[in-house]
Design a protein around this motif. Structure first.
Motif, mmCIF file in Angstrom:
data_model
loop_
_atom_site.group_PDB
_atom_site.id
_atom_site.type_symbol
_atom_site.label_atom_id
_atom_site.label_comp_id
_atom_site.label_asym_id
_atom_site.label_seq_id
_atom_site.Cartn_x
_atom_site.Cartn_y
_atom_site.Cartn_z
ATOM 1 N N PRO A 164 0.819 -1.227 0.000
ATOM 2 C CA PRO A 164 0.000 0.000 0.000
ATOM 3 C C PRO A 164 0.849 1.272 0.000
ATOM 4 O O PRO A 164 0.387 2.317 -0.461
ATOM 5 N N TYR A 165 2.097 1.205 0.472
ATOM 6 C CA TYR A 165 2.948 2.402 0.491
ATOM 7 C C TYR A 165 3.289 2.911 -0.914
ATOM 8 O O TYR A 165 3.714 4.048 -1.054
ATOM 9 N N ILE A 166 3.192 2.055 -1.925
ATOM 10 C CA ILE A 166 3.569 2.536 -3.274
ATOM 11 C C ILE A 166 2.364 2.999 -4.101
ATOM 12 O O ILE A 166 2.504 3.304 -5.276
ATOM 13 N N ILE A 167 1.208 3.076 -3.504
ATOM 14 C CA ILE A 167 0.072 3.713 -4.200
ATOM 15 C C ILE A 167 0.461 5.169 -4.456
ATOM 16 O O ILE A 167 0.888 5.874 -3.530
ATOM 17 N N PRO A 168 0.360 5.632 -5.716
ATOM 18 C CA PRO A 168 0.733 7.029 -5.968
ATOM 19 C C PRO A 168 -0.041 7.999 -5.061
ATOM 20 O O PRO A 168 -1.187 7.742 -4.676
#
Ligand SMILES: NC(=O)c1ccc[n+]([C@@H]2O[C@H](COP(=O)([O-])OP(=O)(O)OC[C@H]3O[C@@H](n4cnc5c(N)ncnc54)[C@H](O)[C@@H]3O)[C@@H](O)[C@H]2O)c1
Ligand SMILES: [Fe+2]
Length: 407
Positions: A164-168
């Protein structure tokens, strides 16, 4: 009832929305890294973006060496060239490959280490540099999803980083950027979008336990993903053939980009399944695009999966006005699968794995390779073991969907 969505902080959709990027980047800091490829970097629209950033007082460093399908070397090349430029944000503009590169680079700039450190689910340890994702194809939905797909040539396979941390932070979906897509790219990226929506809508629903979203990045079918999946399926049926027939059809380009965005919103939380798992080894063996691969596979995977949830396939038929309420669920679900196959055939997606270029005798390798994509396999509505994967692969190779009908 249960629903979940994990999405960017801001999503913008519409012609001309790209002109907001400079102002949005300025709110994130003074320096930005722009990740794109050699094609887009040459275009006036890219020069305009750089001028917009400069006018907003944002210093930009450009990396334009992204290679399609994102070989790991592209990522290393980008990071090596950054030197002591310390960006406050990253802008990924281009097809899914450029956006995925920007995602991984923002992880590496924040947390260091090797790319492989972050393979699999939940391996990214914390927040990353904020990303502004700007797609120029209508397909991957990467602008809203928690995954980046990399070609690891050492391992000889595609592999995902899912967190989830790499969701823009922000997705800017401007359909004007897709007007230059040639027919083949429009077709295969549109097939990818439909595969996302269908696989999300028909993925396995898990018991709605409170810790579900903590334990899985992709949690399976749920009410909020379903909502976006239906919008995506409706728009692909309405606009994909039109955009392929006339690339200058603005309404079709808009409708298709809304479809790929909505499909990304759906599968970004629910996840995809067997068609995506099978595309990994198929893509490696045939060197064909992700979209052509999932498009060729999708009708066979749907045929295999239908018995696990015929109601879901029948509901998708209803979404696109196929058949009528007097039909049985069995008939209507089959009609949807037949119409997806017809839609894809009409826009030139290969009808079988043989037509895609897979040589004879690779079925076992494909089936075994697909099983390795655990996060996709566990999301499939019907349990998948080697025998099941082999059944799908053999039918898809031979172009014989009927063989899967009563399995
Ligand atoms: N992260 C995700 O959620 C996700 C989902 C699905 C697929 N993917 C990945 O995305 C990649 C595929 O992305 P893609 O299908 O967008 O293609 P792509 O980014 O690989 O680009 C393919 C080619 O299309 C060209 N192109 C892009 N936009 C164009 C335009 N507007 N006009 C003309 N040419 C254009 C590119 O320059 C490139 O040569 C694969 O690596 C796939 O695994 C990621
Ligand atoms: Fe995909």
């Amino acid at each position: 009832m249960f629903g979940a969505l994990r999405l960017p902080h801001t999503i913008l959709f519409g012609g001309g929305q790209r002109h907001v990027i400079g102002a949005a980047a300025a709110r994130l800091g003074r320096r930005t890294l722009v990740c794109t490829d050699g094609r887009l970097a040459q275009l006036p629209v890219f020069a305009e973006l750089l001028a917009d950033l400069a006018a907003q007082g944002v210093e930009a460093k450009v990396y334009d060496g992204t290679i399609p399908d994102l070989p790991i070397e592209s990522i290393k090349d980008c990071v090596a060239g950054i030197g002591d430029f310390r960006p406050d944000s990253v802008i990924g503009i281009g097809g899914g490959s450029c956006i995925d590169l920007a995602k991984v680079v923002s992880v590496l700039l924040t947390h260091g280490g090797e790319v492989s450190t972050y393979y699999g689910e939940f391996a990214v340890p914390g927040p990353v540099l904020p990303l502004i994702a700007v797609p120029t194809t209508s397909g991957t939905g990467s602008e809203v999803t928690p995954v980046a797909v990399i070609l690891d040539s050492g391992r000889g396979t595609k592999i995902g980083i899912a967190s989830p941390y790499i969701i823009p932070h922000m997705a800017v979906c401007d359909p004007e950027l897709t007007m230059t897509c040639p027919k083949g790219l429009t077709a295969c990226s549109g097939a990818d979008a439909l595969a996302h929506a269908v696989e999300a809508y028909t993925s396995k629903a898990r018991p709605a336990e409170a810790m579900l979203t903590e334990q899985h990045v992709f949690i399976g079918k749920n009410l909020l993903s379903d909502h976006f999946a239906r919008l995506a399926v409706a728009n692909v049926f309405r606009y994909l053939a039109r955009a392929c027939a006339d690339g200058g059809d603005v309404e079709a380009r808009e409708g298709l980009m809304l479809a790929s965005l909505a499909a990304g919103c759906a599968f970004g939380t629910s996840g995809t399944a067997a068609a995506h798992a099978l595309q990994y080894p198929v893509g490696n063996l045939t060197h064909t695009s992700h979209g052509d691969g999932v498009g060729a596979l999708l009708p066979y995977v749907m045929q295999f999966n239908r018995s696990a949830n015929p109601q879901a396939f029948a509901e998708l038929a209803e979404v696109v006005d196929l058949g009528d309420a007097g039909m049985s669920v069995d008939q209507r679900s089959q009609l949807f699968i037949d119409e997806v196959a017809a839609l894809f055939a009409g826009i030139g997606i290969p009808r079988s794995l043989a037509a895609l270029g897979l040589g004879a005798g690779h079925e076992q390798d494909v089936a075994a390779g697909a099983l390795k994509a655990e996060r996709l396999v566990k999301n499939n509505p019907r349990p998948l073991d080697l025998a099941a994967m082999l059944n799908i692969t053999q039918a898809a190779f031979a172009g014989e969907r009927a063989a899967l009908r009563d399995l």
